[in-house]
Design a protein around this motif. Structure first.
Motif, PDB file in Angstrom:
ATOM      1  N   GLU A 138      -5.547  10.342  -3.867  1.00 55.65           N
ATOM      2  CA  GLU A 138      -6.175   9.380  -2.965  1.00 55.65           C
ATOM      3  C   GLU A 138      -6.079   7.945  -3.484  1.00 55.65           C
ATOM      4  O   GLU A 138      -5.951   7.011  -2.688  1.00 55.65           O
ATOM      5  CB  GLU A 138      -7.641   9.762  -2.741  1.00 55.65           C
ATOM      6  CG  GLU A 138      -7.810  11.074  -1.965  1.00 55.65           C
ATOM      7  CD  GLU A 138      -9.257  11.534  -1.906  1.00 55.65           C
ATOM      8  OE1 GLU A 138     -10.151  10.673  -2.007  1.00 55.65           O
ATOM      9  OE2 GLU A 138      -9.480  12.749  -1.757  1.00 55.65           O
ATOM     10  N   THR A 139      -6.132   7.777  -4.796  1.00 59.35           N
ATOM     11  CA  THR A 139      -6.068   6.422  -5.362  1.00 59.35           C
ATOM     12  C   THR A 139      -4.634   5.978  -5.641  1.00 59.35           C
ATOM     13  O   THR A 139      -4.367   4.786  -5.785  1.00 59.35           O
ATOM     14  CB  THR A 139      -6.850   6.338  -6.684  1.00 59.35           C
ATOM     15  OG1 THR A 139      -6.269   7.247  -7.641  1.00 59.35           O
ATOM     16  CG2 THR A 139      -8.316   6.681  -6.475  1.00 59.35           C
ATOM     17  N   SER A 269     -16.245   5.000  -0.045  1.00 54.67           N
ATOM     18  CA  SER A 269     -14.879   5.404  -0.354  1.00 54.67           C
ATOM     19  C   SER A 269     -14.588   5.068  -1.811  1.00 54.67           C
ATOM     20  O   SER A 269     -15.349   4.353  -2.470  1.00 54.67           O
ATOM     21  CB  SER A 269     -13.875   4.671   0.543  1.00 54.67           C
ATOM     22  OG  SER A 269     -13.732   3.317   0.136  1.00 54.67           O
ATOM     23  N   LEU A 270     -13.476   5.557  -2.316  1.00 53.23           N
ATOM     24  CA  LEU A 270     -13.088   5.287  -3.695  1.00 53.23           C
ATOM     25  C   LEU A 270     -12.798   3.806  -3.924  1.00 53.23           C
ATOM     26  O   LEU A 270     -12.820   3.337  -5.062  1.00 53.23           O
ATOM     27  CB  LEU A 270     -11.862   6.125  -4.074  1.00 53.23           C
ATOM     28  CG  LEU A 270     -12.095   7.638  -4.125  1.00 53.23           C
ATOM     29  CD1 LEU A 270     -10.778   8.365  -4.331  1.00 53.23           C
ATOM     30  CD2 LEU A 270     -13.077   8.005  -5.233  1.00 53.23           C
ATOM     31  N   LYS A 271     -12.542   3.059  -2.849  1.00 54.16           N
ATOM     32  CA  LYS A 271     -12.266   1.629  -2.964  1.00 54.16           C
ATOM     33  C   LYS A 271     -13.531   0.792  -2.997  1.00 54.16           C
ATOM     34  O   LYS A 271     -13.483  -0.396  -3.324  1.00 54.16           O
ATOM     35  CB  LYS A 271     -11.359   1.173  -1.808  1.00 54.16           C
ATOM     36  CG  LYS A 271      -9.969   1.792  -1.834  1.00 54.16           C
ATOM     37  CD  LYS A 271      -9.130   1.293  -0.672  1.00 54.16           C
ATOM     38  CE  LYS A 271      -7.737   1.920  -0.691  1.00 54.16           C
ATOM     39  NZ  LYS A 271      -6.909   1.455   0.446  1.00 54.16           N
ATOM     40  N   ASP A 272     -14.663   1.407  -2.648  1.00 55.95           N
ATOM     41  CA  ASP A 272     -15.933   0.686  -2.681  1.00 55.95           C
ATOM     42  C   ASP A 272     -16.405   0.519  -4.124  1.00 55.95           C
ATOM     43  O   ASP A 272     -16.095   1.327  -4.997  1.00 55.95           O
ATOM     44  CB  ASP A 272     -17.000   1.440  -1.880  1.00 55.95           C
ATOM     45  CG  ASP A 272     -16.745   1.371  -0.387  1.00 55.95           C
ATOM     46  OD1 ASP A 272     -16.340   0.297   0.095  1.00 55.95           O
ATOM     47  OD2 ASP A 272     -16.936   2.399   0.298  1.00 55.95           O
ATOM     48  N   GLN A 273     -17.184  -0.520  -4.355  1.00 49.38           N
ATOM     49  CA  GLN A 273     -17.723  -0.733  -5.694  1.00 49.38           C
ATOM     50  C   GLN A 273     -18.749   0.334  -6.043  1.00 49.38           C
ATOM     51  O   GLN A 273     -19.494   0.807  -5.177  1.00 49.38           O
ATOM     52  CB  GLN A 273     -18.383  -2.109  -5.792  1.00 49.38           C
ATOM     53  CG  GLN A 273     -17.414  -3.257  -6.029  1.00 49.38           C
ATOM     54  CD  GLN A 273     -18.137  -4.523  -6.453  1.00 49.38           C
ATOM     55  OE1 GLN A 273     -19.239  -4.790  -5.997  1.00 49.38           O
ATOM     56  NE2 GLN A 273     -17.525  -5.293  -7.329  1.00 49.38           N
ATOM     57  N   THR A 280     -14.776  -0.273  -9.081  1.00 47.42           N
ATOM     58  CA  THR A 280     -14.821   0.604  -7.916  1.00 47.42           C
ATOM     59  C   THR A 280     -15.188   2.023  -8.329  1.00 47.42           C
ATOM     60  O   THR A 280     -15.065   2.409  -9.497  1.00 47.42           O
ATOM     61  CB  THR A 280     -13.468   0.638  -7.189  1.00 47.42           C
ATOM     62  OG1 THR A 280     -12.500   1.280  -8.030  1.00 47.42           O
ATOM     63  CG2 THR A 280     -13.003  -0.769  -6.821  1.00 47.42           C
ATOM     64  N   GLY A 282     -13.512   4.590  -7.487  1.00 49.50           N
ATOM     65  CA  GLY A 282     -12.262   5.222  -7.901  1.00 49.50           C
ATOM     66  C   GLY A 282     -11.947   4.957  -9.363  1.00 49.50           C
ATOM     67  O   GLY A 282     -11.543   5.865 -10.101  1.00 49.50           O
ATOM     68  N   GLU A 283     -12.126   3.713  -9.794  1.00 51.62           N
ATOM     69  CA  GLU A 283     -11.846   3.360 -11.181  1.00 51.62           C
ATOM     70  C   GLU A 283     -12.805   4.060 -12.137  1.00 51.62           C
ATOM     71  O   GLU A 283     -12.408   4.520 -13.214  1.00 51.62           O
ATOM     72  CB  GLU A 283     -11.943   1.841 -11.354  1.00 51.62           C
ATOM     73  CG  GLU A 283     -10.798   1.081 -10.706  1.00 51.62           C
ATOM     74  CD  GLU A 283     -11.031  -0.418 -10.674  1.00 51.62           C
ATOM     75  OE1 GLU A 283     -10.053  -1.159 -10.517  1.00 51.62           O
ATOM     76  OE2 GLU A 283     -12.198  -0.852 -10.805  1.00 51.62           O
TER      77      GLU A 283
END
Length: 404
Positions: A138-139, A269-273, A280, A282-283
């Protein structure tokens, strides 16, 4: 013999019945920060330094990650507390399977399998990355997932005091994307370098129509060696021995079925902080598993280590007691280590009970060393010259893990 139930189940294969775990509310207080990480996880360091600075000023202030349904009034239409079983992973079923396997192959149950070879043992472990792979898909971040793969095996075998010798991987996909595969293998090479072992070989399998487009699966195994008279087996552990925790970089590679369920329920979502932080989701979630091999072998070489537990599937609850002789348990000190913010978010967003968190995730401690009281202060002082270590508890009479 391999002692893992497989990445898809994300749990540890334990012979003994799961111990009872006793929990109290508001058990955590921030004190320190995570160690030096790799690649994307480096973004966490400024955040951790800030947490560390605040914790030094506020150590007397309790910090709870608890936000369970029993403690918060909820509307009838709000989601209930999530569990790992809700996410499709049944740890109890896995434990039952282990009991049945133990009848056919007595002797399993440790973190690595030992095979006698002259005056030494070969120690082997095998594992995968589990559904953390879904985050890679996804990332689009594929160059660190190989570190996770290596870490899951080498961190297991080092608990016996074994130095990893070599690693082999298995990469399977429906259609081989050479560029993507190269990124994955790069991570495996990085993981082998971090653990000072050779990437001896592997297998690339192209199986049309077996996996979804752009997806793949990973597994691997590591083999190490330790002298018979130097094996760390926990047999000499006694009441009063000290538990030292080495920090994790975050979720590592277990519990992602529940993490993904929480993410879906949260609406983020994974892109949200990550709420309240500068990275994020995801990170924070994709941060590679810490490889403890060099650090742990260095600590072992100086004496005083009696047992080591790799905190993977099963969390504190199931993994720490695996290294104890019968009749001994662990008393873990509340607030004695820093819990990364990602775990607070997981618990609050999923409304997850304390007991479920402690049986599913590492909660910020990826490796636990059981050491003699005489060696504890020396080990802590030496480790803290370059990294972070926590005195997180002690060995007591009884069974399982309790908190105080």
């Amino acid at each position: 013999m391999n002692t893992s139930c497989g990445a898809n189940l994300e749990l540890s294969r334990c012979i003994a019945a799961s111990p009872v775990c006793h929990f109290k509310s508001s058990i955590f207080e921030p004190r320190s920060c995570v160690p030096k990480l790799q690649d994307l996880s480096k973004k966490l360091l400024p955040l951790c330094k800030d947490i560390n600075a605040r914790s030094n000023r506020e150590r007397s202030i309790p910090f709870s990650v608890t936000c369970s349904a029993s403690q918060v009034d909820t509307a009838a239409d709000e989601p209930s507390s999530l569990t790992y079983k809700d996410a499709g992973v049944d740890i109890d079923a896995g434990s039952e399977l282990v009991k049945r396997i133990a009848k056919m192959a007595p002797g399993i149950g440790g973190f690595g399998g030992l095979f006698p070879l002259g005056d030494s043992y070969l120690v082997a472990g095998t594992d995968g990355v589990g559904t953390k792979l879904k985050l890679a898909f996804e990332t689009g971040i594929h160059d660190t997932i190989g570190i996770d793969l290596v870490a899951m095996s080498v961190n297991d075998i080092v608990t016996s005091g074994a130095k990893p010798l070599f690693f082999l991987d298995y990469f399977a996909t429906s259609r081989l994307d050479v560029d993507l595969a190269e990124k994955v293998i790069k991570g495996i090479v990085d993981g082998c370098q971090q653990s000072d072992c050779a990437l001896l070989g592997g297998e690339t399998a192209e199986m049309p129509d077996f996996y979804a487009e752009g997806e793949y699966d990973l597994s691997g195994f590591a083999v190490g060696i330790v002298k018979k008279d130097s094996v760390i087996d926990g047999k000499n552990i006694k009441v009063g021995d000290v538990l030292i925790g080495l920090p994790s970089s975050g979720v590592h590679s277990n519990g992602f079925s529940l993490v993904r369920r929480v993410l879906k329920q949260s609406g983020l979502s994974l892109k949200d902080q990550l709420p309240g932080e500068s990275i994020t989701l995801g990170e924070a979630l994709i941060a590679p598993t810490v490889i403890y091999v060099k650090q742990v072998l260095d600590i072992i070489s100086k004496g005083g280590v009696k047992g080591i537990a790799h905190i993977t599937g099963g969390g504190f609850t199931d993994n720490i007691p695996r290294v104890f002789p019968k009749g001994l348990g662990a008393l873990v000190y509340e607030g004695s280590w820093t819990i990364p913010p990602v775990f607070k978010w997981i618990q609050e967003a999923g409304r997850i009970e304390d007991a479920e968190m402690m049986r599913t995730f590492n909660m910020g401690v990826g490796m636990v060393l059981v050491v003699s009281p005489e060696a504890a202060d020396r080990i802590l002082m030496e480790v803290q010259k370059t990294s972070i270590a926590y005195r997180i508890g002690e060995v007591v009479k009884g069974d399982g893990v309790s908190y105080s």
